[in-house]
Design a protein around this motif. Structure first.
Motif, short mmCIF file in Angstrom:
data_model
loop_
_atom_site.label_atom_id
_atom_site.label_comp_id
_atom_site.label_asym_id
_atom_site.label_seq_id
_atom_site.Cartn_x
_atom_site.Cartn_y
_atom_site.Cartn_z
N ALA A 170 -53.04 28.68 -27.57
CA ALA A 170 -54.26 28.43 -28.34
C ALA A 170 -54.10 28.90 -29.78
O ALA A 170 -54.51 28.20 -30.72
CB ALA A 170 -55.45 29.13 -27.68
N VAL A 171 -53.52 30.08 -29.99
CA VAL A 171 -53.28 30.56 -31.35
C VAL A 171 -52.33 29.62 -32.07
O VAL A 171 -52.51 29.29 -33.25
CB VAL A 171 -52.73 32.00 -31.32
N GLY A 182 -53.12 23.35 -36.54
CA GLY A 182 -54.17 22.52 -37.15
C GLY A 182 -54.40 22.90 -38.60
O GLY A 182 -54.55 22.02 -39.46
N MET A 183 -54.43 24.21 -38.90
CA MET A 183 -54.61 24.64 -40.29
C MET A 183 -53.43 24.21 -41.14
O MET A 183 -53.60 23.79 -42.30
CB MET A 183 -54.79 26.16 -40.34
N GLY A 184 -52.22 24.32 -40.59
CA GLY A 184 -51.04 23.93 -41.35
C GLY A 184 -51.04 22.45 -41.69
O GLY A 184 -50.64 22.05 -42.80
N VAL A 230 -61.24 23.51 -30.71
CA VAL A 230 -60.93 23.73 -29.29
C VAL A 230 -60.30 25.10 -29.08
O VAL A 230 -60.58 25.80 -28.10
CB VAL A 230 -60.02 22.61 -28.75
N SER A 231 -59.45 25.51 -30.03
CA SER A 231 -58.80 26.82 -29.92
C SER A 231 -59.83 27.94 -29.95
O SER A 231 -59.77 28.88 -29.15
CB SER A 231 -57.79 27.00 -31.05
N PHE A 232 -60.81 27.85 -30.85
CA PHE A 232 -61.82 28.90 -30.93
C PHE A 232 -62.73 28.89 -29.69
O PHE A 232 -63.14 29.96 -29.22
CB PHE A 232 -62.64 28.75 -32.21
N VAL A 233 -63.01 27.71 -29.18
CA VAL A 233 -63.78 27.66 -27.93
C VAL A 233 -62.98 28.33 -26.81
O VAL A 233 -63.52 29.09 -26.00
CB VAL A 233 -64.11 26.20 -27.56
N PHE A 234 -61.68 28.07 -26.79
CA PHE A 234 -60.85 28.68 -25.76
C PHE A 234 -60.77 30.19 -25.94
O PHE A 234 -60.72 30.93 -24.94
CB PHE A 234 -59.44 28.08 -25.79
#
Length: 876
Positions: free
Chosen positions: A370-371, A377-379, A583-587
Motif C-alpha cells: 500500500a505504501v 501514484g505521487m511519483g 485506495v492506499s489511504f483507505v487501506f
C-alpha cells in the motif's frame, strides 16, 4: 486512454525473457547480499549505497552475458527496454533485501514478544503482527455467555467479576479472595485458580508439543495484601510436574500502563515438560490475605520466534526411531535422501514455520504494498513536473543509462560504453585498488591504499572536539563507489552539501562553550540534529507541493477530463495514480482497524511515511545522493513533539517505533525515488510505460519475498544468535524501543500530577526539540526563497536538509573528492571532457570496484569452505 508516444518506435520492454532474467537476477542478488552483508564474518555493505552496488553488479553481469550471447546469435540481443525492466526489478528489490527492510524488520516485529521488559507495551501491539501458534486458552477473557474454563480450590474463593478498566479496556476477570482479619492464620490462607489446556484439540491435532517453548501472559490485579502475601503462576502437567512461570508479591496500582491496576506479566518462553500427559494446567496460587483478579490469559506456542533466534534441530528419518517419543515433537524430520522429491521440497522449505508466519506476513506485506502504490501514484503525477518543468538532472540515472545505451544500429557484442578506453581505464584502476585493499588485509605489513582519517584526533580543546565530532564524527574517507556516483551531481549541489555539513557543526561548538549541550529533549540532546532534519524534511515536502501547484492544478483538470497536462507516456494515467493514492489511504485505515491499532493512528503514521517518501524522491531526482540514511532516523519524533503519549496514546507510538524503525530509517523509502528514476530511465529509452509499471511491482514482490526467504532460511537453519551480524545487530533491535519504554515509565510516575494529566512522553522538555524542528523547516523555506529572489544564489536547500542526516557523515569525504574532480575537469576541458571522457571513466570506476568486490567474495567463500574465518569483504 492516455495518448501513446508516436515520435519513436517503442522499445521491446516487458518480454518473457526479461522477466525471467530479472527474477533470476533477484535470486542471485539476494544470495550475494546475504553473504556479503550477513553471513560473512566481517560483513560490509553491498545494497545500502545508491544505486545499490548489488543491483548494478547483477545488471553488468546480465549485459556482459547478454552481449556474449548476442555476439553468437544477434537475434537474441537484449533491447534497451528489456535491460531497463531488469534493472528496475533489481534496483527496487536490493534495498528491501538489506537494511531497507529485512535486516531490521525481524528484530523490530519480534522485539515486544521476545523481550520481557516490553510486556507493558504488549497490549498496544497486535499479536497479528508477529508469528506464533494458536491461542490455547478457551474463553481466555472469561465471557460469561461461553463455558468458563476455570475451576477454583476452594470453590468459594473465586468469583467472576467485571473490570471497568484495564489495558484492554472493559473486560471480565476471575478474582481470588483470601480474607484475613483478627484471629485468622494468614499463613494458612491459600486458594488456587486452574485453567486446563488439553494436549489435543477437538480435531485430535496435538497442540501441546513436548519440549516446545510457549508464550504466557495475563493481566493481574493484586490488592489488600499482607506482608506475606504472594501470587504465583505455575504450569502443572497431568502427572503433577510443575514449572514456575512468574510471581507477584506487591499490590498493583493504577497508572498509565496499568489501567485499572491491572498489570501485564508473564514469560515469553515457557518450556513445556517432555512428558506433559493428556493436559497441562495454568495454576494461579494466592498465598496469604488479599484479592487477586486474573484477566486475559494468553498461552500459545512461541516456537516460531524461539527458533528464529536459537535455530532448528533436525534428525534424519532413519534415525527417528532412536529418539524417545517424548523428544520428537520439536524436531524437524529430514528425508534420508535429499535428492528425492521429498528431500528437495524439504530443502526448499528451509526450516521456516510458514503456518505461523502466514498471518503476520499478509499484514506486513499488504501495508508495504500500500505504501509502495501510494508513493508510485505521487511519483506518476509529479514526474513530468520534475523532469520537464523543473528539468532536474536525475543523477542516479546516469550510470545505468551509460551502461544500457546501445549503438544506433544495435551492433552485436558489448554495449558501446564497454568499448571506450576511458571506461576500461576506470575499471582497471578501481579493480587494482580493490585488489590492493584485499592483499593488505591478507598480507601482514603490506600498506593499504585506503584513505580513512579521523580528524578529531588532530584537535585538543573540548570545544573543537565537539565541533569536529558533531553528530557522528569527522572521518575523512574516500569510497570509490560514492565518488563515481557523486561525480554526476552538479557542482553547486555538491558544494552546498559540504558547506552545510560543516556549518551544522557550529552549534556543537557553541553547546560546549556555553553549556547548552546539557539541554535534553525526548530523544536528542542539544542541538537536536534529528529534530532539525525532521523539520527540514517536512518543510521540503511542503515546498514540493507549493512549487508544483500549477502542475498539480493541470493534473487535476486532466483527472476531471477538462484538458490540463497530458499524461501520455506515463506508466499509468493521472486518474489511476490518484485512485492508487486514495485506495492506499483507505487501506491504511482498514489495516489499522483490522490489526487492532485503530484507523486514526494508522492514517497519521502511514501518511507521515508517505510524506517522507515524497521528500526522498524530490531529493534524489535533483541531488542524486550516492548513499541512503537521509530520511528521518527517528520518525516517532514528530509524535513526541506534538504531544507524545498524552495525545497519541501507546498504540500510535508503538506503531511509529516498530514500523518506523524499518520504513523510515534506512533504505525502505528508497523505492519512492527509484520509482520516479525508473520512469525517467524508461522514458529516456522509449520503453513501454506499462512494462516499467509491471517491473516496479515485480521488483517490490521480489525484494520482499526473495530477501525474506533467504534471511529466514538462514536464521531458522542456524539460529540468528549463531550468526554474528544477526546476533549483534539484525535480530536485536530492542534498543530502538528504549525511548518508548522510558516514556511509559515516566507517564506511570507522573500520571497523578497536580493537574491530573498524563506525562507528554519522554524525558526532558519538548519545547527545545520543537524549536529545533521549526528552525529546520524555517531555514529550508528561507533558502528556497533566497534562490528564487536572487539569481546565482548557489547555496541549495537540499544541502541543509542533508546536513543533519547520517548520510553526510558517511559521504562527505567522497563528495569532496568528486567535487574537486568535476571542478578540475570543467576547468581543464569543459563540458565536452566531462561528457565524453570523465563520465565513462567514473562509470568504469564503479564497475571496477564491483568486479573487485565480486572477486574477493568468491575468494572469501572458498576460504570459508576451507575453514578460514577471517576473510575480506570490501566496500571500496
Amino acid at each position: 486512454m492516455p495518448d501513446q508516444p508516436t515520435s519513436r518506435q517503442v522499445e521491446r520492454t516487458f518480454s518473457y525473457r526479461a522477466v525471467l532474467i530479472g527474477i533470476a537476477g533477484m535470486i542471485l542478488m539476494g544470495m550475494w547480499v546475504h553473504f556479503h552483508e550477513v553471513l560473512s564474518p566481517q560483513p560490509t555493505i553491498i545494497a545500502e549505497n545508491s544505486p545499490p552496488a548489488s543491483a548494478v553488479g547483477v545488471l553488468v553481469a546480465v549485459i556482459l552475458v547478454g552481449g556474449l550471447v548476442a555476439w553468437v546469435r544477434p537475434r537474441l540481443r537484449l533491447s534497451a527496454g528489456e535491460l531497463v525492466v531488469i534493472y528496475t526489478m533489481l534496483v527496487i528489490a536490493a534495498p528491501l533485501m538489506s537494511q531497507g527492510m529485512w535486516h531490521r524488520f525481524l528484530g523490530l516485529v519480534t522485539a515486544i514478544p521476545h523481550n520481557k521488559p516490553n510486556f507493558p507495551l504488549a497490549d498496544s501491539y497486535s499479536d497479528k503482527l508477529w508469528p506464533h501458534g494458536a491461542h490455547l486458552v478457551e474463553n481466555r477473557r472469561f465471557d460469561p455467555d461461553r463455558p468458563l474454563p476455570w475451576r477454583a480450590e476452594p470453590a468459594a474463593a473465586a468469583q467472576s467479576i467485571e473490570a471497568a478498566d484495564s489495558p484492554i479496556g472493559r473486560t471480565r476477570a476471575v478474582e481470588l479472595v483470601n480474607r484475613g482479619g483478627e484471629g485468622v492464620d494468614e499463613a494458612a490462607l491459600l486458594s488456587t485458580l486452574r485453567l486446563r489446556i488439553p494436549r489435543r484439540d477437538a480435531s485430535g491435532r496435538e497442540q501441546l508439543v513436548p519440549a516446545d517453548r510457549y508464550y504466557f501472559s495475563c493481566l493481574l490485579r493484586l490488592a489488600e495484601t499482607g506482608s506475606r502475601s504472594r501470587l504465583s503462576v505455575d504450569l502443572v502437567t497431568a502427572a503433577g510436574e510443575s514449572v514456575a512461570i512468574t510471581s507477584l508479591q506487591r499490590a498493583t496500582e493504577a497508572n498509565y500502563s496499568d489501567r485499572g491496576a491491572f498489570r501485564r506479566i508473564g514469560e515469553p518462553y515457557v518450556n513445556l515438560p517432555s512428558e506433559p500427559g493428556e493436559h497441562v494446567e495454568l495454576v494461579f496460587t494466592l498465598e496469604g490475605p488479599g484479592r487477586a483478579a486474573v484477566a486475559d490469559v494468553v498461552f500459545f506456542s512461541n516456537e516460531a520466534i524461539a527458533r528464529l533466534y536459537k535455530g532448528s534441530t533436525e534428525v534424519r528419518r532413519g534415525d527417528l526411531e532412536r529418539v524417545p517419543e517424548s523428544e520428537r515433537g520439536s524436531l524437524l524430520v529430514r528425508p534420508d535422501n535429499l535428492a528425492s522429491p521429498a528431500g528437495v521440497w524439504y530443502v526448499l522449505k528451509g526450516y521456516v514455520p510458514y503456518r505461523q508466519w502466514l498471518v503476520p506476513l499478509v499484514y506486513w506485506m499488504s501495508i508495504v504494498l500500500a505504501v509502495f502504490l501510494c508513493t508510485l501514484g505521487m511519483g506518476v503525477i509529479l514526474r513530468r513536473q520534475w523532469a520537464d518543468n523543473e528539468r532536474f538532472p536525475f543523477p542516479l540515472v546516469m550510470l545505468p543509462r551509460l551502461l544500457i545505451e546501445d549503438d544506433p544500429g544495435g551492433r552485436p557484442g558489448l554495449r558501446p560504453i564497454f568499448r571506450k578506453r576511458t571506461f576500461q581505464a576506470g575499471v582497471v584502476a578501481a579493480f587494482v585498488y580493490t585488489g590492493l585493499l584485499g592483499l593488505a588485509f591478507y598480507i601482514p605489513n603490506l600498506p593499504s591504499p585506503k584513505v580513512s582519517v579521523n580528524l578529531v584526533q588532530y584537535v585538543d580543546s573540548p570545544a573543537m572536539k565537539a565541533f569536529m565530532q558533531g553528530m557522528a564524527g569527522a572521518n575523512f574517507e574516500i569510497i570509490i563507489l560514492m565518488v563515481a556516483v557523486a561525480f554526476f551531481i552538479d557542482l553547486d549541489m555538491l558544494l552546498s552539501i559540504l558547506v552545510f555539513f560543516w556549518l551544522s557543526r557550529i552549534p556543537y561548538f557553541l553547546g560546549e562553550v556555553f553549556g547548552w549541550k546539557n539541554i535534553r529533549g525526548p530523544i536528542d540532546w542539544y542541538p537536536f540534529p534529528h529534530e532539525q532534519h525532521l523539520g527540514a524534511f517536512l518543510g521540503l515536502a511542503l515546498i514540493v507541493l507549493w512549487v508544483s501547484r500549477k502542475h498539480l492544478r493541470a493534473a487535476a483538470l486532466r483527472i476531471l477530463g477538462r484538458g490540463g497536462v497530458s499524461d501520455a507516456g506515463e506508466i499509468m494515467s493521472y486518474r489511476a495514480a490518484l485512485a492508487a493514492i486514495i485506495v492506499s489511504f483507505v487501506f491504511f485505515a482498514l489495516w489499522g482497524v483490522s490489526s487492532g491499532l485503530g484507523a486514526v493512528p494508522a492514517l497519521v503514521f502511514f501518511g507521515f511515511i508517505v510524506v517522507c517518501g515524497l521528500s526522498a524522491a524530490r531529493i534524489r531526482t535533483e541531488c542524486g545522493v550516492p548513499w541512503t540514511y537521509f530520511t528521518p532516523y527517528y520518525p516517532h519524533l514528530v509524535f513526541f513533539m506534538l504531544g507524545g503519549l498524552a495525545v497519541f496514546g501507546t498504540s500510535t507510538l508503538v506503531l511509529s517505533f516498530c514500523v518506523g524503525g524499518f520504513m523510515a530509517v534506512a533504505q525502505f523509502l528508497m523505492f519512492a525515488p527509484s520509482q520516479v528514476e525508473m520512469m525517467h530511465l524508461g522514458n529516456t529509452f522509449n520503453a513501454n510505460p506499462k512494462g516499467i509499471r509491471r517491473a516496479l511491482i515485480l521488483g517490490l514482490i521480489g525484494g520482499v519475498i526473495i530477501g525474506g526467504y533467504v534471511m529466514l532460511v538462514w536464521a531458522y537453519g542456524r539460529g540468528g544468535e549463531n550468526i554474528k551480524y544477526m546476533k549483534d545487530w539484525g535480530l536485536h533491535q530492542d534498543w530502538y524501543l528504549r525511548t518508548l519504554r522510558d516514556s511509559v515509565t515516566d507517564a506511570n510516575a507522573q500520571m497523578m500530577s497536580a493537574a491530573g494529566e498524563v506525562a507528554r512522553g519522554g524525558r526532558g522538555s519538548a519545547a527545545a526539540p520543537i524549536i529545533a524542528s521549526g528552525i529546520g523547516l524555517g531555514v529550508t523555506v528561507l533558502l528556497v526563497a533566497l534562490r528564487s529572489l536572487f539569481v546565482g544564489f548557489w547555496l541549495h536547500p537540499i544541502g541543509y536538509v542533508l546536513a543533519n542526516a547520517h548520510f553526510s557523515y558517511m559521504c562527505w569525504g567522497s563528495l569532496l573528492v568528486a567535487w574537486l574532480i568535476r571542478l578540475l575537469s570543467l576547468k581543464l576541458g569543459g563540458p565536452r571532457l566531462v561528457r565524453e571522457h570523465m563520465a565513462p571513466l567514473m562509470a568504469g570506476a564503479f564497475c571496477g570496484a564491483l568486479l573487485g568486490m565480486a572477486v574477493w567474495d568468491v575468494i572469501g567463500l572458498a576460504a570459508l569452505g576451507c575453514g578460514v574465518r577471517n576473510i575480506f569483504t570490501p566496500f571500496p
